[in-house]
Scaffold this active site. Structure first.
Site, short mmCIF file in Angstrom:
data_model
loop_
_atom_site.label_atom_id
_atom_site.label_comp_id
_atom_site.label_asym_id
_atom_site.label_seq_id
_atom_site.Cartn_x
_atom_site.Cartn_y
_atom_site.Cartn_z
N SER A 289 2.79 3.53 -3.25
CA SER A 289 4.16 3.72 -2.78
C SER A 289 4.82 2.39 -2.47
O SER A 289 4.18 1.34 -2.43
CB SER A 289 4.16 4.59 -1.51
OG SER A 289 3.59 3.87 -0.42
N LYS A 290 6.12 2.46 -2.22
CA LYS A 290 6.89 1.28 -1.84
C LYS A 290 6.32 0.66 -0.58
O LYS A 290 6.25 -0.57 -0.44
CB LYS A 290 8.35 1.66 -1.64
CG LYS A 290 9.23 0.54 -1.09
CD LYS A 290 10.65 1.02 -0.84
CE LYS A 290 11.50 -0.05 -0.20
NZ LYS A 290 11.02 -0.43 1.15
N ARG A 291 5.90 1.50 0.37
CA ARG A 291 5.32 0.98 1.62
C ARG A 291 4.09 0.13 1.37
O ARG A 291 3.88 -0.89 2.04
CB ARG A 291 4.95 2.14 2.56
CG ARG A 291 6.15 2.85 3.17
CD ARG A 291 5.68 3.93 4.13
NE ARG A 291 6.80 4.64 4.75
CZ ARG A 291 6.65 5.65 5.58
NH1 ARG A 291 5.42 6.08 5.89
NH2 ARG A 291 7.70 6.25 6.11
#
Length: 526
Positions: A289-291
């Site tokens: 994910s982006k995180r």
């Protein structure tokens, strides 16, 4: 006549051949994740390999989640990767909105096709395969919470719909009245006590009990738009899609889509399905994910994305070559069956096959991403790299002699992961050192070293022409004849010229900076 390689066998009639047509159908709800790029890539490769059609379709029916600029971002990302649809996108990057010989199924934005969908939704209602539902969001939420309090999951489907607020138990006049006065949706009527059996080209046969499925919403009166499920199936049919290659997050929706094809009696032209595995975090635990990228310092998007929440890194802006990025993505979930790792886009179109796509998730490896870019950097023409290097130097405000960039690039490119590394790897070519490595000083700058450097300086003064070939062996012979330790003298010379224990061979460095600058730097240490 279409070549056999460009066709596939229709699932219901083994004697009918259909042209290969695939689509990449992203939603413009934000930046394109690298997993989405991989999906587009696999569709593109499959189409190219079979001399078929690769279509870009924008599925923008979710008006609540639409993000301005996302569609343009998607198109630019694909173009950067060298993935060019042959249907759906015009030369200027815009979407075709009218049918034409090259774009026969335009428009390719679902929001521009909405007049098509309601008729199909109403057809399903008329034939008893769908119904109108009037349940409020609040009442459905209350039912969900009630079920959760009992440790159960609420399903609006075959076993519950008879007790809910819908047209199944209403008189026609009441339905008509409520359609005029209230918000409503059209839900698909999942058959009760039915086993849905279907094939996935990657995962094999899958069976699902219909009683576990939701009666999904197909149409919403609030915005006059279809949901993904209806628009997706209708468009795939109308655009004659032969294969649907998409991420595994859509696998739970496949039973509904299969049932929709049957309800419309489109089984004979139903596409074949292949669901790709997820891209996983570096530790293999969960979807990338982006995180994860923000936390660990690497991009998960092909291009930089700016939003009110901040700026997300992009592979392009981080300095990755598009062909290195594409090569890396291709091997995250597929392999050619050999040890070959460096594969160009053209080669991929010949080697790719769905049979070698793996079922398990592919773990992202940042070091491997760096390695791919390094390998591609080494294959680039020095003239191209020198041009990019010149731009970086100009942006950094560093004065340089353009004639020296080619030999500098030749000397440092093997040590770099990215072109942006060139400045740190070559600073001493442009500026004399002002600080000197203390460890190197302590180890090699002994009491007699200034005297030796004077002799080296005088020796270098007489070399002509001042080239690496004319410097290297004569200087080595001079040091040996003087009965000095080769390592000590050469490291002390490197300290004078570079200031640290880094860089290529000293003869090569001195030939680039020139005799005058070489002698000046030695003099500064004396």
């Amino acid at each position: 006549m279409i070549k056999k390689k460009s066709c596939y066998l229709c699932p219901k009639d083994k004697n009918i051949m259909k042209r290969v047509r695939v689509r990449f159908a992203p939603s413009p709800t934000g930046p394109l994740h690298m997993g989405g790029v991989r999906t587009a890539l696999y569709n593109y490769l499959f189409a190219k390999q079979h001399h078929g059609d690769f279509i870009l379709r924008i599925e923008d029916t979710d008006s609540q989640r639409y993000v301005a600029g996302a569609e343009e971002y998607i198109i630019e990302s694909l173009r950067w990767c060298g993935i060019f649809p042959n249907e759906g996108v015009l030369e200027n990057g815009e979407m075709a909105v009218e049918p034409s010989p090259n774009h026969p199924h335009a428009p390719y934005r679902q929001s521009q096709r909405k007049s098509l969908y309601r008729a199909y939704a109403q057809q399903l209602v008329a034939q008893g395969d769908a119904y109108y539902a009037f349940d409020s969001a609040e009442s459905l939420e209350a039912l969900r919470q009630s079920a959760e309090s009992k440790g159960e999951a609420f399903v609006y489907g075959p076993t519950s719909r008879a007790t809910l607020d819908n047209s199944l138990a209403m008189e026609p006049h009441e339905v008509a009245k409520r359609l005029e006065e209230e918000r409503w949706v059209i839900r698909f009527k999942i058959p009760q006590d039915h086993e849905v059996v279907f094939q996935d080209l990657i995962r094999g046969e899958i069976k699902v009990q219909s009683n576990t499925l939701d009666d999904k919403v197909l149409w919403k009166s609030i915005d006059g738009l279809p949901t993904y499920h209806l628009a997706n199936v209708v468009d795939d049919h109308l655009m004659e899609i032969s294969h649907v290659i998409r991420g595994e997050e859509w696998l739970p929706s496949l039973p509904l889509h299969i049932l929709l094809y049957r309800a419309f009696q489109w089984q004979d032209t139903q596409p074949l399905f292949a669901h790709l595995s997820l891209l996983l975090k570096p530790d293999g635990k969960g979807k990338l994910s982006k995180r994860d990228g923000d936390r660990l310092g690497f991009p998960v998007f092909p291009l930089e994305w700016k939003s009110p929440e901040g700026v997300s890194k992009g592979y392009r802006e981080e300095g990755y070559f598009p062909d290195a990025f594409v090569n890396m993505l291709a091997l995250m979930g597929w392999n050619p069956g050999t040890e070959q790792e460096l594969i160009s886009l053209d080669e991929l179109t010949h080697l790719f096959s769905l049979e070698r796509v793996v079922k398990s998730g592919a773990r992202f490896n940042l070091e491997k991403a760096h390695w791919f870019n390094q390998q591609y950097l080494r294959t680039k023409e020095n003239t191209q790299l020198a041009q990019e290097f010149a731009q970086l130097l100009t942006e950094a405000g560093i004065t340089f002699d353009p004639s020296k960039l080619l030999p500098i690039v030749e000397l440092i490119k093997e040590r770099a992961l990215f072109v942006k590394d060139f400045i740190d790897l070559s600073d001493y070519f442009f500026t004399a050192p002002t600080q000197y490595d203390e460890k190197l000083l302590a180890k090699h700058w002994k009491e007699d070293m200034p005297q030796k450097m004077v002799a080296v300086k005088n020796f270098l003064f007489n070399i002509e022409p001042f080239t690496a070939e004319m410097i290297e062996h004569p200087l080595a012979q001079f040091i040996q004849a003087s009965e000095w330790g080769m390592g000590g003298v050469m490291n002390a010379l490197r300290l004078c010229i570079v200031g640290a224990a880094k860089g290529p061979g000293m003869a090569a460095i001195m030939s680039v900076i020139g005799k005058e600058e070489t002698l000046r730097r030695i003099e500064r240490m004396l």
